[in-house]
Design a protein around this motif. Structure first.
Motif, PDB file in Angstrom:
ATOM      1  N   PRO A 169       0.800  -1.226   0.000  1.00 18.31           N
ATOM      2  CA  PRO A 169       0.000   0.000   0.000  1.00 18.31           C
ATOM      3  C   PRO A 169       0.832   1.276   0.000  1.00 18.31           C
ATOM      4  O   PRO A 169       0.324   2.341  -0.348  1.00 18.31           O
ATOM      5  CB  PRO A 169      -0.840  -0.113   1.270  1.00 18.31           C
ATOM      6  N   GLU A 170       2.112   1.176   0.347  1.00 17.34           N
ATOM      7  CA  GLU A 170       2.952   2.380   0.322  1.00 17.34           C
ATOM      8  C   GLU A 170       3.323   2.782  -1.095  1.00 17.34           C
ATOM      9  O   GLU A 170       3.785   3.896  -1.332  1.00 17.34           O
ATOM     10  CB  GLU A 170       4.219   2.186   1.169  1.00 17.34           C
ATOM     11  N   ALA A 171       3.121   1.873  -2.051  1.00 16.63           N
ATOM     12  CA  ALA A 171       3.450   2.155  -3.450  1.00 16.63           C
ATOM     13  C   ALA A 171       2.180   2.573  -4.186  1.00 16.63           C
ATOM     14  O   ALA A 171       1.219   1.813  -4.272  1.00 16.63           O
ATOM     15  CB  ALA A 171       4.063   0.926  -4.110  1.00 16.63           C
ATOM     16  N   GLY A 172       2.180   3.787  -4.707  1.00 14.93           N
ATOM     17  CA  GLY A 172       1.045   4.301  -5.457  1.00 14.93           C
ATOM     18  C   GLY A 172       1.478   4.723  -6.845  1.00 14.93           C
ATOM     19  O   GLY A 172       2.582   5.223  -7.040  1.00 14.93           O
ATOM     20  N   VAL A 173       0.615   4.500  -7.828  1.00 13.54           N
ATOM     21  CA  VAL A 173       0.918   4.816  -9.221  1.00 13.54           C
ATOM     22  C   VAL A 173      -0.283   5.557  -9.814  1.00 13.54           C
ATOM     23  O   VAL A 173      -1.433   5.144  -9.609  1.00 13.54           O
ATOM     24  CB  VAL A 173       1.185   3.520 -10.031  1.00 13.54           C
ATOM     25  N   CYS A 174      -0.024   6.635 -10.554  1.00 19.47           N
ATOM     26  CA  CYS A 174      -1.113   7.348 -11.213  1.00 19.47           C
ATOM     27  C   CYS A 174      -1.625   6.509 -12.383  1.00 19.47           C
ATOM     28  O   CYS A 174      -0.972   5.566 -12.836  1.00 19.47           O
ATOM     29  CB  CYS A 174      -0.666   8.725 -11.681  1.00 19.47           C
ATOM     30  N   LEU A 175      -2.792   6.849 -12.900  1.00 17.31           N
ATOM     31  CA  LEU A 175      -3.427   6.058 -13.945  1.00 17.31           C
ATOM     32  C   LEU A 175      -2.594   6.005 -15.220  1.00 17.31           C
ATOM     33  O   LEU A 175      -2.424   4.936 -15.819  1.00 17.31           O
ATOM     34  CB  LEU A 175      -4.822   6.608 -14.251  1.00 17.31           C
ATOM     35  N   ASP A 176      -2.047   7.144 -15.647  1.00 13.52           N
ATOM     36  CA  ASP A 176      -1.218   7.157 -16.855  1.00 13.52           C
ATOM     37  C   ASP A 176       0.024   6.295 -16.691  1.00 13.52           C
ATOM     38  O   ASP A 176       0.418   5.561 -17.606  1.00 13.52           O
ATOM     39  CB  ASP A 176      -0.805   8.584 -17.231  1.00 13.52           C
ATOM     40  N   CYS A 177       0.642   6.352 -15.521  1.00  9.88           N
ATOM     41  CA  CYS A 177       1.827   5.534 -15.269  1.00  9.88           C
ATOM     42  C   CYS A 177       1.469   4.059 -15.207  1.00  9.88           C
ATOM     43  O   CYS A 177       2.222   3.210 -15.678  1.00  9.88           O
ATOM     44  CB  CYS A 177       2.497   5.957 -13.971  1.00  9.88           C
ATOM     45  N   ALA A 178       0.317   3.737 -14.638  1.00 12.35           N
ATOM     46  CA  ALA A 178      -0.128   2.346 -14.577  1.00 12.35           C
ATOM     47  C   ALA A 178      -0.345   1.795 -15.977  1.00 12.35           C
ATOM     48  O   ALA A 178       0.030   0.650 -16.267  1.00 12.35           O
ATOM     49  CB  ALA A 178      -1.407   2.239 -13.754  1.00 12.35           C
ATOM     50  N   GLN A 179      -0.914   2.608 -16.849  1.00 11.58           N
ATOM     51  CA  GLN A 179      -1.115   2.174 -18.231  1.00 11.58           C
ATOM     52  C   GLN A 179       0.233   1.943 -18.914  1.00 11.58           C
ATOM     53  O   GLN A 179       0.417   0.953 -19.624  1.00 11.58           O
ATOM     54  CB  GLN A 179      -1.925   3.215 -18.987  1.00 11.58           C
ATOM     55  N   HIS A 180       1.187   2.824 -18.680  1.00 12.38           N
ATOM     56  CA  HIS A 180       2.518   2.673 -19.262  1.00 12.38           C
ATOM     57  C   HIS A 180       3.205   1.412 -18.719  1.00 12.38           C
ATOM     58  O   HIS A 180       3.808   0.647 -19.482  1.00 12.38           O
ATOM     59  CB  HIS A 180       3.368   3.908 -18.957  1.00 12.38           C
ATOM     60  N   LEU A 181       3.088   1.170 -17.432  1.00  2.00           N
ATOM     61  CA  LEU A 181       3.690  -0.021 -16.835  1.00  2.00           C
ATOM     62  C   LEU A 181       3.055  -1.295 -17.387  1.00  2.00           C
ATOM     63  O   LEU A 181       3.745  -2.291 -17.609  1.00  2.00           O
ATOM     64  CB  LEU A 181       3.552   0.014 -15.314  1.00  2.00           C
ATOM     65  N   HIS A 182       1.758  -1.261 -17.623  1.00  4.57           N
ATOM     66  CA  HIS A 182       1.075  -2.424 -18.194  1.00  4.57           C
ATOM     67  C   HIS A 182       1.612  -2.723 -19.589  1.00  4.57           C
ATOM     68  O   HIS A 182       1.878  -3.888 -19.936  1.00  4.57           O
ATOM     69  CB  HIS A 182      -0.428  -2.175 -18.237  1.00  4.57           C
ATOM     70  N   ARG A 183       1.806  -1.691 -20.382  1.00  3.24           N
ATOM     71  CA  ARG A 183       2.370  -1.886 -21.725  1.00  3.24           C
ATOM     72  C   ARG A 183       3.781  -2.454 -21.659  1.00  3.24           C
ATOM     73  O   ARG A 183       4.147  -3.343 -22.426  1.00  3.24           O
ATOM     74  CB  ARG A 183       2.385  -0.568 -22.491  1.00  3.24           C
TER      75      ARG A 183
END
Length: 80
Positions: free
Chosen positions: A13-27
């Motif tokens: 839970p200490e690790a948070g990612v914004c939506l755009d970054c999450a999409q980039h990480l998924h790719r």
């Protein structure tokens, strides 16, 4: 950016990612999985082609053009 705009990573839970970054990480994760396969799948071929077009658009700076950039960013949300 507020807490309501962050995705929390399950047991971390200490690790948070914004939506755009999450999409980039998924790719990036899909790209890594594609490279580890012994042979290409149809989906991996489509992702590779999409990635090469995306790289070409970025290298030419088309995403920064006022008229074309917003359309490209909108389309990009639906691409693998």
């Amino acid at each position: 950016m507020g807490e309501e705009h962050l995705l929390r990573l399950g047991t971390r839970p200490e690790a948070g990612v914004c939506l755009d970054c999450a999409q980039h990480l998924h790719r990036r994760a899909k790209e890594l999985a594609d490279r580890q396969r012994p042979f290409p799948t149809p989906a991996s071929i489509v992702r590779a082609a999409t990635r090469s077009v995306r790289d070409a658009v970025l290298s030419r700076g088309w995403h920064d053009h006022p008229a074309v950039g917003s359309a490209l960013r909108r389309i990009d949300r639906f691409l693998p």
